[in-house]
Design an enzyme around this catalytic site. Structure first.
Site, PDB file in Angstrom:
ATOM      1  CG  ASP A  12      -2.120  -0.913   1.015  1.00  0.00           C
ATOM      2  OD1 ASP A  12      -2.224  -1.517  -0.072  1.00  0.00           O
ATOM      3  OD2 ASP A  12      -2.933  -1.030   1.951  1.00  0.00           O
ATOM      4  NE  ARG A 100      -0.135   2.894  13.883  1.00  0.00           N
ATOM      5  CZ  ARG A 100       0.421   1.708  13.694  1.00  0.00           C
ATOM      6  NH1 ARG A 100       1.409   1.313  14.481  1.00  0.00           N
ATOM      7  NH2 ARG A 100       0.012   0.924  12.736  1.00  0.00           N
ATOM      8  CG  ASP A 129      -3.278   2.478  13.673  1.00  0.00           C
ATOM      9  OD1 ASP A 129      -3.297   2.595  14.918  1.00  0.00           O
ATOM     10  OD2 ASP A 129      -2.991   1.416  13.095  1.00  0.00           O
ATOM     11  CB  SER A 180      -3.934  -6.426   8.534  1.00  0.00           C
ATOM     12  OG  SER A 180      -3.397  -5.219   9.012  1.00  0.00           O
TER      13      SER A 180
HETATM   14  N1  ARG Z   1      -6.584  -2.543  17.004  1.00  0.00           N
HETATM   15  C1  ARG Z   1      -5.286  -2.233  17.484  1.00  0.00           C
HETATM   16  C2  ARG Z   1      -5.185  -0.778  17.899  1.00  0.00           C
HETATM   17  O1  ARG Z   1      -5.978   0.001  17.490  1.00  0.00           O
HETATM   18  C3  ARG Z   1      -4.181  -2.637  16.523  1.00  0.00           C
HETATM   19  C4  ARG Z   1      -4.221  -2.112  15.133  1.00  0.00           C
HETATM   20  C5  ARG Z   1      -2.950  -2.414  14.445  1.00  0.00           C
HETATM   21  N2  ARG Z   1      -3.031  -2.548  13.015  1.00  0.00           N
HETATM   22  C6  ARG Z   1      -2.929  -3.716  12.332  1.00  0.00           C
HETATM   23  N3  ARG Z   1      -2.875  -3.647  11.036  1.00  0.00           N
HETATM   24  N4  ARG Z   1      -2.859  -4.887  12.898  1.00  0.00           N
HETATM   25  O2  ARG Z   1      -4.349  -0.389  18.676  1.00  0.00           O
END
Ligand code: ARG
Length: 407
Positions: A12, A100, A129, A180
């Site tokens: 991506d 993040r 995110d 993912s």
């Molecule tokens: N749901 C988790 C959070 O918001 C992890 C998200 C991470 N992204 C992924 N592509 N696994 O902190």
């Protein structure tokens, strides 16, 4: 326009990078090393990172940076989260959530350094995110534009692959896992694919850091986690290196697997699987030391404050001043958070089996049922009489309201 792009090296963000360049923009690719691959790849990590950088340059990036932000992540993000025992909805140590705001800060700092007008990320409109990146970037520099191209124009996988083929974007050869995945040394998160049906048990192939039940050693490992003013160390080692090493030993015992249906900031529920061997072990030890050294009232208040702190991180509000205020509160208590905790790692569990501290409020003379008891047993009767007075008085006038036995 000059843009700093949060670049992972994946399909991506590579397509995004190429599209920006084709549109005539100048792109600086920024990748943060937060110990993502170290736990599995070992010495291959450096080579992998160089691959990511080279890929960005080959695609036409003006510059490509790999920033080692591991210690900064530990000091400024993981330590405060540990101080708050941060576990979202009681179980998830916020590994992705914590990274993040740091990556966002790096984007903004880089934009300032190279005179860029915008920062960009590859998040979709469905996740947490995007919220974390954008709130942080906007708070740090409201004049900077934040671009979220995949939110405006979602990119399906077939489209991305077609674009990559047409424009010479190399697709890394490794067989794509049907999930993912996001990882740093505080934890690894796995979503999508078969996990989207919450009835499906997580397949063993989604795990990369933790051993399944059949692979775990029969014998437990025991380690001592030492805390000094709330900062943990193991065998004299602290920081990112300590957590990376702990991920290995706790992971070998299958510690830190989490499978949950979680509430996202944007309102929907999602099924998430995590493996966080190191952070789960550290938080268990930290909580145990708190139970030893903090007073009952401090603990009661802190558990509520911890909840609030955790939600701020999850909800993308790292720069909310309340978070800094709570850090000050946690910091005040941390002056007594010195001591040692013994943890046994075995069959998927990190169990605290001992704790000691020069600041322990625990007093053996008060607690003992054997010789040397100093507790005033005779004072208890009077205490109970006054303590229960409001309840007894209320029951006298309205026995039913007080829930007393039927007559
Ligand atoms: N749901 C988790 C959070 O918001 C992890 C998200 C991470 N992204 C992924 N592509 N696994 O902190």
């Amino acid at each position: 326009m000059k843009i700093v792009l949060a670049y992972s090296g994946g399909l991506d963000t590579s397509v995004l990078l190429k599209k920006y360049i084709e549109a005539g923009h100048e792109v600086v690719a920024l990748t943060a090393d937060l110990g993502e691959s170290d736990a599995t790849a070992g010495s291959g990590a450096a080579a992998q990172q160089e691959q990511v950088r080279t890929k960005a340059l080959t695609l036409g990036a003006l510059d490509a940076m790999m920033v080692d932000a591991k210690e900064r992540f530990f000091e400024e993000y993981c330590l405060p989260a540990l101080g708050a025992n941060a576990l979202y909805q009681g179980v998830y140590p916020l590994s992705a959530s914590l990274s993040r705001p740091l990556i966002s800060s790096l984007l903004v700092e880089t934009a300032h350094r190279c005179g860029a007008e915008a920062v960009a990320h590859g998040c979709t409109g469905k996740g947490n995110d995007q919220v974390r990146f954008e709130v942080t970037a906007k708070a740090l520099d409201p004049s900077l534009r934040v671009l979220a191209p995949l939110r405006e124009h979602p990119l399906s996988r077939p489209d991305a692959l077609a674009y990559a083929k047409e424009h010479g974007v190399p697709v890394l050869q490794r067989a794509e896992k049907p999930y993912s995945i996001d990882a740093n040394f505080w934890g690894r998160s796995i979503e999508a694919g078969v996990l989207e049906d919450p009835w499906n048990a997580p397949p063993e192939d989604c795990y990369g850091w933790t051993a399944g039940a059949e692979q775990r050693p029969a014998k437990a490992d025991e380690l001592v986690i030492a805390f000094r003013d709330g900062v943990p160390s193991i065998g004299g080692e602290t920081g990112a290196e300590m957590v990376l090493a702990l991920n290995k030993v706790a992971g070998k015992h299958g510690v830190g697997r989490i499978d949950m249906v979680e509430d996202r900031v944007v309102g929907l529920k999602s099924r998430e699987v995590y493996e966080c061997p190191g952070s789960v072990t550290l938080i268990a030890a930290h909580k145990a030391l708190e139970r030893l050294v903090l007073t009952r009232d401090e603990l009661r208040f802190k558990r509520q404050a911890d909840q609030t702190y955790t939600n701020l991180i999850y909800d993308g509000l790292w720069l909310q001043p309340l978070r800094t205020a709570l850090d000050a509160f946690n910091g005040a208590l941390a002056a007594r958070m010195t001591g040692e905790v013994r943890v046994r790692l075995h069959q998927g569990q990190a169990t605290v089996v001992g704790s000691r501290s020069p600041f322990a409020v625990y007093d053996k003379h008060l607690a003992t049922y054997a010789e040397g008891d100093t507790f005033r047993h005779d004072a208890a009767g009077g205490f109970i009489e006054l303590w229960g007075l409001p309840v007894v008085a209320a029951a006298k006038v309205a026995p039913h309201a007080a829930g007393s036995a039927k007559r």
